[in-house]
Design an enzyme around this catalytic site. Structure first.
Site, PDB file in Angstrom:
ATOM      1  CG  HIS A  98      -3.903  -3.530   3.202  1.00  0.00           C
ATOM      2  ND1 HIS A  98      -2.862  -3.050   3.911  1.00  0.00           N
ATOM      3  CD2 HIS A  98      -4.459  -2.260   2.450  1.00  0.00           C
ATOM      4  CE1 HIS A  98      -2.761  -1.668   3.906  1.00  0.00           C
ATOM      5  NE2 HIS A  98      -3.797  -1.444   3.096  1.00  0.00           N
ATOM      6  CD  GLU A 116      -1.727  -6.136   5.552  1.00  0.00           C
ATOM      7  OE1 GLU A 116      -1.459  -6.607   4.482  1.00  0.00           O
ATOM      8  OE2 GLU A 116      -1.684  -5.055   5.795  1.00  0.00           O
ATOM      9  CB  CYS A 130      -1.208  -0.223   1.156  1.00  0.00           C
ATOM     10  SG  CYS A 130      -2.321   1.148   0.976  1.00  0.00           S
TER      11      CYS A 130
END
Lengths: 204, 252
Positions: free
Chosen positions: A181, A183, A79
């Site tokens: 993202h 994650e 990001c």
């Protein structure tokens, strides 16, 4: 060992959690010596471009990242971390980035809602080990208002469609960047984290 | 293309999920972390925890819930309820939440939106608006869990919220909430068309067609639902399949 670069930007514990789940040894730190010893680095982060660069500078982390890139160590920007890899950012005025990749970061120009929040599917343009096991059309979680515009289009690995073409994944030699993202992208995100972990293991 | 999102909302009091839930696969149906994991596996696109803990002393239990969830759930989640200051926001975000949702404090002190967005980024700041239609057919924003009418007109408040730097609006129709008659589509569409940030529709879902209506007719970017999922009336997958069959872009 994977080093998560801590420069005081937002919630980065989820990156650590994802690496732990993948079974990859990792450490979140701004300590130069520890980061130098790591076999791969992740530059995470949310927030503004200018503030991000300032924080990296304040902690003396810019040369550490540059060294890592030169040494051939895998580096993954997530990001804002992806944005900072480029030469310039146009968030709250133009400011200089790390300049590891040629190009600039600009506000999204789309008739759709901004921020671009939610799950969007990838269009894979070029092969890259970072996307092993990921297929065209797989969804990832995006949250951003700005996007990267690389000068060299051949570094674009995948894009997504948000009324305009959004650069989603870039890769140049040992440098990787993702706009979404991983994650927070459930199973697909874990696959990508695993791929990065494998690249780091291979290098070390 | 960007997918429309389906978001289950969990009410949590003193660290326990309030509404009665009974899924076979869940060992402890009152454990918010277990439930969050379950919804992640079921294909929920995000989660929202609404902390309805009354006493201030027990607020720390929510921090623990957030920490545990962040360790085990790999989709974004928002925490709302009881967040009154920048410090409250920081505590929740540091514990691992991706976003915070604020309502009453945002209306009482708009700076909280501005400051929060500046410090943590707009994407972290969700402003919740509880709306109710008045006799003249206008929508007004309520605070304190719907007990106090601020007299603020909802559309202009929504625009202001956006100008202050909020990243999303969680829009609940108080008229529809709990009715199972569907979202207030007029309200949802009005707000969604008035702002350029994403709007999450909330309040009133009783069946899968309602999800479709909120996302398509209401033009919301995300559909929040509680009881239809919690009570097992429909699974998230059933909801998603229904929407896909009707041509809505949904993540599978």
């Amino acid at each position: 060992m994977i080093g998560i670069i801590d420069y005081g930007r937002g919630n980065i514990s989820s990156v650590e959690t994802a690496l732990n789940k993948g079974g990859f040894e990792n450490i979140t730190t701004d300590n130069h010596d520890i980061l130098r010893k790591c076999d791969g680095l992740i530059l995470p982060g949310v927030g503004a471009f200018k503030d991000g660069m300032k924080d990296l500078e304040k902690r003396g982390l810019i040369p550490i990242i540059e060294e890592a890139v030169k040494s051939g160590k895998p580096l993954l920007g997530i990001c804002l971390g992806l944005h900072l890899l480029f030469e310039f950012g146009e968030e709250n005025g133009v400011s200089a980035g790390l300049g590891i990749l040629e190009g600039r970061v600009e506000r999204l120009t789309t008739s759709f809602k901004i921020p671009h929040i939610g799950w969007n599917d990838l269009k894979i343009i070029n092969p890259s080990p970072i996307l092993d096991g990921i297929e065209d059309g797989d969804d990832f979680y995006f949250v951003h208002s700005y996007q990267a515009h690389p000068v060299d289009k051949s570094i674009i690995i995948a894009t997504c469609d948000y009324g305009l073409e959004v650069v989603a994944v870039v890769s140049k030699e040992n440098v990787f960047g993702v706009q979404f993202h991983p994650e927070k992208s459930s199973i697909n995100g874990m696959i990508l984290i695993q791929n990065f972990g494998k690249l780091v293991s291979k290098w070390s | 293309m960007l997918k429309k999102r389906i978001i289950p909302c969990l009410d949590v009091r003193d660290g326990r999920v309030v509404k009665g839930i009974n899924f076979v696969d869940i060992k402890d149906a009152g454990d918010p972390v277990e439930l969050a994991k379950f919804y992640d596996q079921e294909g929920a696109d995000e989660l929202i925890f609404l902390d309805i803990t009354a006493s201030h002393e027990k607020r720390d239990t929510m921090i623990e819930v957030v920490k545990q969830t962040a360790k085990q759930v790999f989709i974004p989640f928002t925490v709302g309820g009881g967040i009154k200051s920048i410090d409250d926001m920081r505590n929740i975000l540091r514990a691992g939440a991706d976003k915070v949702s604020i309502n009453t404090p945002a209306i009482l002190n708009k700076k909280l939106i501005t400051e929060g967005a500046k410090i943590f980024g707009s994407q972290c700041i969700v402003v919740a608006i509880d709306a109710k239609k008045n006799e003249n057919g206008n929508y007004e924003a309520y605070i304190n869990g719907g007990r106090v009418n601020t007299g603020l007109e909802v559309i202009s408040w929504a625009k202001e919220v956006e100008a202050c730097g909020a990243g999303e609006i969680l829009l609940t129709s108080m008229d529809c909430d709990g009715t199972k008659d569907g979202y207030d589509l007029e309200l949802t569409r009005l707000v969604s068309e008035a702002v350029s940030i994403p709007v999450i529709a909330s309040g009133g879902v009783g069946n899968l067609e309602h999800l479709y209506e909120g996302l398509v007719e209401g033009k919301a970017q995300a559909a929040l639902a509680a009881s239809i999922f919690h009570y097992g009336t429909y699974s998230i997958r059933e909801g998603k399949q229904y929407l896909i069959d009707k041509g809505v872009d949904i993540r599978w």
